[in-house]
Design an enzyme around this catalytic site. Structure first.
Site, mmCIF file in Angstrom:
data_model
loop_
_atom_site.group_PDB
_atom_site.id
_atom_site.type_symbol
_atom_site.label_atom_id
_atom_site.label_comp_id
_atom_site.label_asym_id
_atom_site.label_seq_id
_atom_site.Cartn_x
_atom_site.Cartn_y
_atom_site.Cartn_z
ATOM 1 C CE1 TYR A 1 0.693 7.918 3.257
ATOM 2 C CE2 TYR A 1 1.025 5.801 2.200
ATOM 3 C CZ TYR A 1 0.299 6.612 3.051
ATOM 4 O OH TYR A 1 -0.803 6.113 3.690
ATOM 5 C CG ASP B 1 -1.675 1.340 1.333
ATOM 6 O OD1 ASP B 1 -2.589 1.545 0.513
ATOM 7 O OD2 ASP B 1 -1.328 2.167 2.193
ATOM 8 C CE LYS C 1 -3.800 4.982 1.716
ATOM 9 N NZ LYS C 1 -2.481 4.389 1.445
#
Length: 332
Positions: free
Chosen positions: A47, A42, A74
Protein backbone atom coordinates in the site's frame (compact mmCIF):
# COMPACT_ATOMS: atom_id res chain seq x y z
CA UNK A 1 -9.94 -16.10 19.56
CA UNK A 2 -8.50 -12.62 19.04
CA UNK A 3 -10.93 -9.80 19.84
CA UNK A 4 -10.60 -7.44 16.88
CA UNK A 5 -13.75 -5.34 17.19
CA UNK A 6 -16.58 -5.32 14.67
CA UNK A 7 -15.13 -2.47 12.64
CA UNK A 8 -11.51 -2.38 11.46
CA UNK A 9 -9.46 0.32 9.75
CA UNK A 10 -8.04 -0.58 6.34
CA UNK A 11 -5.01 1.59 5.61
CA UNK A 12 -4.78 1.22 1.83
CA UNK A 13 -6.25 4.69 1.31
CA UNK A 14 -3.55 6.41 3.35
CA UNK A 15 -1.04 4.74 1.04
CA UNK A 16 -2.41 7.03 -1.70
CA UNK A 17 -4.68 4.48 -3.35
CA UNK A 18 -5.46 5.89 -6.83
CA UNK A 19 -4.84 9.48 -5.66
CA UNK A 20 -2.62 11.59 -3.44
CA UNK A 21 -3.70 12.04 0.16
CA UNK A 22 -1.92 14.82 2.07
CA UNK A 23 0.02 13.82 5.17
CA UNK A 24 -2.25 15.83 7.45
CA UNK A 25 -5.38 14.14 6.04
CA UNK A 26 -3.83 10.72 6.53
CA UNK A 27 -3.03 11.58 10.13
CA UNK A 28 -6.53 12.95 10.70
CA UNK A 29 -8.29 9.84 9.43
CA UNK A 30 -6.22 7.54 11.66
CA UNK A 31 -6.87 9.83 14.63
CA UNK A 32 -10.60 9.86 13.92
CA UNK A 33 -10.67 6.06 13.77
CA UNK A 34 -8.77 5.85 17.05
CA UNK A 35 -11.07 8.36 18.74
CA UNK A 36 -14.07 6.37 17.50
CA UNK A 37 -12.80 3.31 19.34
CA UNK A 38 -11.38 1.35 16.43
CA UNK A 39 -8.46 -0.72 17.65
CA UNK A 40 -7.67 -3.03 14.73
CA UNK A 41 -5.64 -1.50 11.88
CA UNK A 42 -4.66 -3.39 8.72
CA UNK A 43 -1.95 -2.34 6.29
CA UNK A 44 0.63 -3.83 3.89
CA UNK A 45 4.00 -2.91 2.36
CA UNK A 46 2.26 -2.89 -1.04
CA UNK A 47 0.00 0.00 0.00
CA UNK A 48 1.91 2.97 -1.33
CA UNK A 49 5.15 0.94 -1.31
CA UNK A 50 5.66 1.47 2.39
CA UNK A 51 3.84 4.80 2.66
CA UNK A 52 0.76 3.36 4.38
CA UNK A 53 2.85 1.60 7.01
CA UNK A 54 4.93 4.73 7.62
CA UNK A 55 1.88 6.95 8.06
CA UNK A 56 0.04 4.47 10.24
CA UNK A 57 3.16 3.94 12.35
CA UNK A 58 3.75 7.67 12.80
CA UNK A 59 0.14 8.31 13.86
CA UNK A 60 -0.08 5.38 16.26
CA UNK A 61 3.29 6.18 17.81
CA UNK A 62 1.55 9.22 19.34
CA UNK A 63 -1.98 7.88 19.75
CA UNK A 64 -1.00 4.44 21.05
CA UNK A 65 2.32 4.74 22.85
CA UNK A 66 1.46 1.64 24.90
CA UNK A 67 0.95 -0.34 21.66
CA UNK A 68 -2.47 -1.66 22.64
CA UNK A 69 -3.85 -1.56 19.08
CA UNK A 70 -3.95 -4.75 17.02
CA UNK A 71 -1.91 -4.34 13.85
CA UNK A 72 -1.87 -6.61 10.82
CA UNK A 73 0.32 -6.34 7.79
CA UNK A 74 1.24 -8.61 4.93
CA UNK A 75 4.12 -10.48 3.32
CA UNK A 76 4.62 -11.92 -0.15
CA UNK A 77 5.12 -8.64 -2.02
CA UNK A 78 8.64 -7.31 -1.44
CA UNK A 79 9.56 -3.72 -2.19
CA UNK A 80 11.95 -3.44 -5.14
CA UNK A 81 13.80 -0.11 -5.67
CA UNK A 82 12.63 1.90 -8.69
CA UNK A 83 14.87 5.00 -8.69
CA UNK A 84 13.60 6.03 -12.12
CA UNK A 85 9.89 5.72 -11.27
CA UNK A 86 7.54 8.59 -12.09
CA UNK A 87 6.42 9.42 -8.55
CA UNK A 88 3.52 11.54 -9.81
CA UNK A 89 1.94 8.69 -11.79
CA UNK A 90 -0.35 5.89 -10.65
CA UNK A 91 1.81 2.81 -10.17
CA UNK A 92 0.18 -0.49 -9.23
CA UNK A 93 -2.90 1.53 -8.17
CA UNK A 94 -0.94 3.94 -5.90
CA UNK A 95 0.42 7.48 -6.32
CA UNK A 96 3.35 7.30 -3.95
CA UNK A 97 6.48 9.35 -3.26
CA UNK A 98 8.25 6.13 -2.30
CA UNK A 99 10.70 5.06 -5.08
CA UNK A 100 9.69 1.39 -4.99
CA UNK A 101 7.24 -1.01 -6.56
CA UNK A 102 6.08 -4.32 -5.15
CA UNK A 103 7.17 -7.66 -6.58
CA UNK A 104 5.61 -10.98 -5.62
CA UNK A 105 8.05 -13.08 -3.62
CA UNK A 106 6.89 -15.85 -1.31
CA UNK A 107 10.36 -17.13 -0.39
CA UNK A 108 11.60 -17.59 3.16
CA UNK A 109 14.16 -14.77 3.00
CA UNK A 110 11.72 -12.33 1.39
CA UNK A 111 9.10 -12.93 4.07
CA UNK A 112 11.62 -12.44 6.87
CA UNK A 113 12.94 -9.22 5.32
CA UNK A 114 9.42 -7.98 4.69
CA UNK A 115 8.47 -8.55 8.32
CA UNK A 116 11.58 -6.70 9.57
CA UNK A 117 10.93 -3.79 7.21
CA UNK A 118 7.32 -3.54 8.34
CA UNK A 119 8.36 -3.44 12.00
CA UNK A 120 10.58 -0.43 11.29
CA UNK A 121 8.03 1.44 9.21
CA UNK A 122 5.27 0.76 11.73
CA UNK A 123 7.50 1.69 14.70
CA UNK A 124 6.19 -1.31 16.61
CA UNK A 125 7.83 -3.85 18.88
CA UNK A 126 5.69 -6.56 17.34
CA UNK A 127 3.09 -7.21 14.67
CA UNK A 128 -0.05 -9.02 15.78
CA UNK A 129 -1.23 -10.61 12.53
CA UNK A 130 0.80 -11.48 9.45
CA UNK A 131 -1.08 -12.30 6.24
CA UNK A 132 0.33 -13.81 3.05
CA UNK A 133 -0.76 -11.25 0.46
CA UNK A 134 -2.62 -12.13 -2.75
CA UNK A 135 -1.55 -15.72 -3.13
CA UNK A 136 -3.88 -17.82 -5.29
CA UNK A 137 -5.18 -18.19 -8.83
CA UNK A 138 -7.13 -14.93 -8.67
CA UNK A 139 -3.85 -13.02 -8.62
CA UNK A 140 -1.50 -15.45 -10.37
CA UNK A 141 -3.51 -17.59 -12.78
CA UNK A 142 -1.56 -20.55 -14.11
CA UNK A 143 1.51 -19.57 -12.09
CA UNK A 144 -0.30 -20.29 -8.83
CA UNK A 145 0.73 -23.96 -8.29
CA UNK A 146 4.45 -23.14 -8.49
CA UNK A 147 4.09 -20.03 -6.31
CA UNK A 148 2.03 -21.91 -3.76
CA UNK A 149 4.72 -24.57 -3.50
CA UNK A 150 7.33 -21.81 -3.07
CA UNK A 151 5.18 -20.35 -0.32
CA UNK A 152 4.71 -23.63 1.54
CA UNK A 153 8.41 -24.46 1.36
CA UNK A 154 9.62 -20.94 2.17
CA UNK A 155 7.34 -18.07 3.16
CA UNK A 156 4.88 -20.14 5.16
CA UNK A 157 7.78 -21.74 7.03
CA UNK A 158 9.03 -18.25 7.90
CA UNK A 159 5.57 -17.22 9.10
CA UNK A 160 5.35 -20.33 11.28
CA UNK A 161 8.72 -19.53 12.83
CA UNK A 162 7.66 -15.96 13.55
CA UNK A 163 4.48 -17.14 15.23
CA UNK A 164 6.16 -19.95 17.14
CA UNK A 165 8.77 -17.53 18.48
CA UNK A 166 6.09 -15.08 19.64
CA UNK A 167 7.14 -12.37 17.17
CA UNK A 168 3.60 -12.42 15.75
CA UNK A 169 0.41 -13.65 17.39
CA UNK A 170 -1.38 -15.04 14.35
CA UNK A 171 -0.70 -15.93 10.71
CA UNK A 172 -2.97 -16.37 7.72
CA UNK A 173 -3.89 -15.33 4.20
CA UNK A 174 -5.06 -11.99 2.81
CA UNK A 175 -6.78 -12.91 -0.47
CA UNK A 176 -9.69 -12.34 -2.85
CA UNK A 177 -10.77 -15.96 -3.32
CA UNK A 178 -11.90 -18.97 -1.30
CA UNK A 179 -10.16 -21.73 -3.29
CA UNK A 180 -6.67 -20.93 -2.01
CA UNK A 181 -8.02 -20.62 1.54
CA UNK A 182 -9.29 -24.20 1.37
CA UNK A 183 -6.03 -25.28 -0.23
CA UNK A 184 -4.12 -23.69 2.63
CA UNK A 185 -6.34 -25.25 5.29
CA UNK A 186 -5.62 -28.63 3.73
CA UNK A 187 -1.87 -27.97 3.61
CA UNK A 188 -1.05 -26.31 6.91
CA UNK A 189 -2.03 -24.54 10.08
CA UNK A 190 -3.25 -20.93 10.02
CA UNK A 191 -5.17 -18.82 12.50
CA UNK A 192 -7.02 -16.20 10.47
CA UNK A 193 -8.04 -15.27 6.92
CA UNK A 194 -8.68 -11.81 5.52
CA UNK A 195 -11.13 -12.47 2.70
CA UNK A 196 -11.98 -9.62 0.34
CA UNK A 197 -15.44 -9.55 -1.17
CA UNK A 198 -16.43 -13.21 -1.12
CA UNK A 199 -18.76 -13.30 1.89
CA UNK A 200 -21.08 -10.34 1.47
CA UNK A 201 -24.71 -9.38 1.04
CA UNK A 202 -24.23 -10.42 -2.59
CA UNK A 203 -22.13 -13.57 -2.16
CA UNK A 204 -22.56 -16.38 0.34
CA UNK A 205 -20.91 -19.33 -1.42
CA UNK A 206 -18.35 -19.72 1.42
CA UNK A 207 -21.21 -21.17 3.48
CA UNK A 208 -20.79 -24.36 1.43
CA UNK A 209 -17.13 -25.02 2.10
CA UNK A 210 -14.83 -22.41 3.59
CA UNK A 211 -16.88 -21.29 6.57
CA UNK A 212 -17.64 -24.83 7.84
CA UNK A 213 -13.92 -25.65 7.60
CA UNK A 214 -13.01 -22.49 9.46
CA UNK A 215 -15.55 -23.33 12.14
CA UNK A 216 -14.12 -26.83 12.54
CA UNK A 217 -10.55 -25.52 12.73
CA UNK A 218 -11.22 -22.43 14.82
CA UNK A 219 -9.97 -20.10 12.08
CA UNK A 220 -11.25 -16.51 12.26
CA UNK A 221 -12.28 -14.49 9.21
CA UNK A 222 -11.91 -10.78 8.61
CA UNK A 223 -14.13 -9.59 5.77
CA UNK A 224 -12.56 -6.90 3.63
CA UNK A 225 -14.39 -5.36 0.69
CA UNK A 226 -17.85 -5.70 2.28
CA UNK A 227 -19.24 -3.43 -0.44
CA UNK A 228 -17.99 -5.66 -3.31
CA UNK A 229 -15.85 -2.86 -4.82
CA UNK A 230 -18.47 -0.17 -4.23
CA UNK A 231 -21.75 -1.42 -5.63
CA UNK A 232 -23.15 -2.26 -2.17
CA UNK A 233 -22.09 1.13 -0.82
CA UNK A 234 -23.68 3.29 -3.49
CA UNK A 235 -26.35 1.03 -4.95
CA UNK A 236 -27.78 1.28 -8.45
CA UNK A 237 -30.94 3.36 -7.95
CA UNK A 238 -29.26 6.77 -7.75
CA UNK A 239 -29.37 7.50 -11.48
CA UNK A 240 -25.62 7.91 -11.88
CA UNK A 241 -22.91 5.61 -13.15
CA UNK A 242 -23.12 2.03 -11.92
CA UNK A 243 -20.34 1.33 -9.38
CA UNK A 244 -17.93 -1.55 -9.88
CA UNK A 245 -18.45 -5.10 -8.68
CA UNK A 246 -15.34 -7.18 -7.92
CA UNK A 247 -13.06 -4.47 -9.36
CA UNK A 248 -14.87 -4.48 -12.73
CA UNK A 249 -18.01 -2.98 -14.30
CA UNK A 250 -20.96 -4.89 -12.87
CA UNK A 251 -22.75 -7.41 -15.06
CA UNK A 252 -26.49 -6.76 -15.69
CA UNK A 253 -27.56 -9.63 -13.43
CA UNK A 254 -25.53 -8.16 -10.57
CA UNK A 255 -27.07 -4.73 -11.16
CA UNK A 256 -30.54 -6.28 -11.09
CA UNK A 257 -29.83 -8.20 -7.88
CA UNK A 258 -28.38 -5.15 -6.12
CA UNK A 259 -31.39 -3.12 -7.23
CA UNK A 260 -33.74 -5.68 -5.70
CA UNK A 261 -31.81 -5.66 -2.41
CA UNK A 262 -31.73 -1.87 -2.44
CA UNK A 263 -35.50 -1.68 -2.96
CA UNK A 264 -36.14 -3.93 0.03
CA UNK A 265 -33.79 -1.88 2.17
CA UNK A 266 -35.60 1.29 1.13
CA UNK A 267 -38.98 -0.19 2.09
CA UNK A 268 -37.63 -0.77 5.59
CA UNK A 269 -35.93 2.62 5.86
CA UNK A 270 -32.43 1.12 5.92
CA UNK A 271 -29.41 2.23 3.93
CA UNK A 272 -28.08 -0.46 1.61
CA UNK A 273 -24.55 0.20 2.90
CA UNK A 274 -25.66 -0.42 6.49
CA UNK A 275 -27.11 -3.82 5.61
CA UNK A 276 -23.96 -4.67 3.64
CA UNK A 277 -21.64 -3.67 6.47
CA UNK A 278 -23.54 -5.47 9.23
CA UNK A 279 -24.46 -8.66 7.37
CA UNK A 280 -21.10 -10.54 7.42
CA UNK A 281 -20.67 -10.03 11.16
CA UNK A 282 -23.63 -12.28 11.91
CA UNK A 283 -21.54 -15.36 11.13
CA UNK A 284 -19.76 -16.50 14.30
CA UNK A 285 -16.43 -17.03 12.50
CA UNK A 286 -16.34 -13.44 11.22
CA UNK A 287 -14.35 -11.36 13.66
CA UNK A 288 -14.37 -7.98 11.90
CA UNK A 289 -15.21 -6.11 8.70
CA UNK A 290 -12.90 -3.67 6.91
CA UNK A 291 -14.64 -1.02 4.80
CA UNK A 292 -12.75 1.66 2.94
CA UNK A 293 -11.98 4.70 5.09
CA UNK A 294 -10.07 7.36 3.20
CA UNK A 295 -11.25 10.39 5.15
CA UNK A 296 -12.54 11.36 8.57
CA UNK A 297 -16.01 11.66 7.05
CA UNK A 298 -15.84 8.05 5.86
CA UNK A 299 -14.88 6.92 9.35
CA UNK A 300 -17.90 8.76 10.76
CA UNK A 301 -20.09 7.25 8.06
CA UNK A 302 -18.92 3.71 8.81
CA UNK A 303 -19.57 4.18 12.53
CA UNK A 304 -23.08 5.46 11.77
CA UNK A 305 -23.82 2.61 9.34
CA UNK A 306 -22.69 0.05 11.88
CA UNK A 307 -25.04 1.55 14.46
CA UNK A 308 -28.09 1.85 12.18
CA UNK A 309 -30.96 -0.35 13.45
CA UNK A 310 -32.08 -3.00 10.96
CA UNK A 311 -35.44 -4.70 11.53
CA UNK A 312 -35.64 -8.49 11.40
CA UNK A 313 -38.34 -8.10 8.75
CA UNK A 314 -35.74 -6.80 6.28
CA UNK A 315 -33.66 -9.96 6.54
CA UNK A 316 -36.81 -12.08 6.33
CA UNK A 317 -37.89 -10.35 3.13
CA UNK A 318 -34.43 -10.77 1.59
CA UNK A 319 -34.62 -14.49 2.36
CA UNK A 320 -38.14 -14.79 1.00
CA UNK A 321 -37.03 -13.12 -2.24
CA UNK A 322 -34.06 -15.51 -2.46
CA UNK A 323 -31.65 -12.56 -2.26
CA UNK A 324 -29.73 -14.03 0.65
CA UNK A 325 -29.35 -17.71 1.43
CA UNK A 326 -31.71 -19.41 3.81
CA UNK A 327 -28.77 -20.75 5.84
CA UNK A 328 -26.94 -17.41 6.09
CA UNK A 329 -26.85 -16.09 9.66
CA UNK A 330 -28.31 -12.59 9.92
CA UNK A 331 -27.79 -9.89 12.55
CA UNK A 332 -30.09 -10.11 15.55
Amino acid sequence: MMQLGDLAFGAASIGNLYREVPDDQARTVVERAWDAGIRYFDTAPHYGFGLSEKRLGAALAELDAAQTAIISTKVGRRLAPRPDADLSAVRQAFVSPEPYESVFDYSYDAVMRSYEGSLKRLRRDRIDILYAHDIGSFAHGDAHPALFREFLDGGYRAMRELRDSGAVRAIGLGVNETAVCIEMLNAGDIDIIMLAGRYTLLEQDPLDDLLPRCTARGVQLVIAGPYNSGILAKGVRHGGAIPNFNYEPAFPEIVERVGSIEDICARHGVQLAAAALQFPLAHPQVASVVPGMGSAAQVDQAIALMAQPIPAALWAELRQADLIREDAPVPA
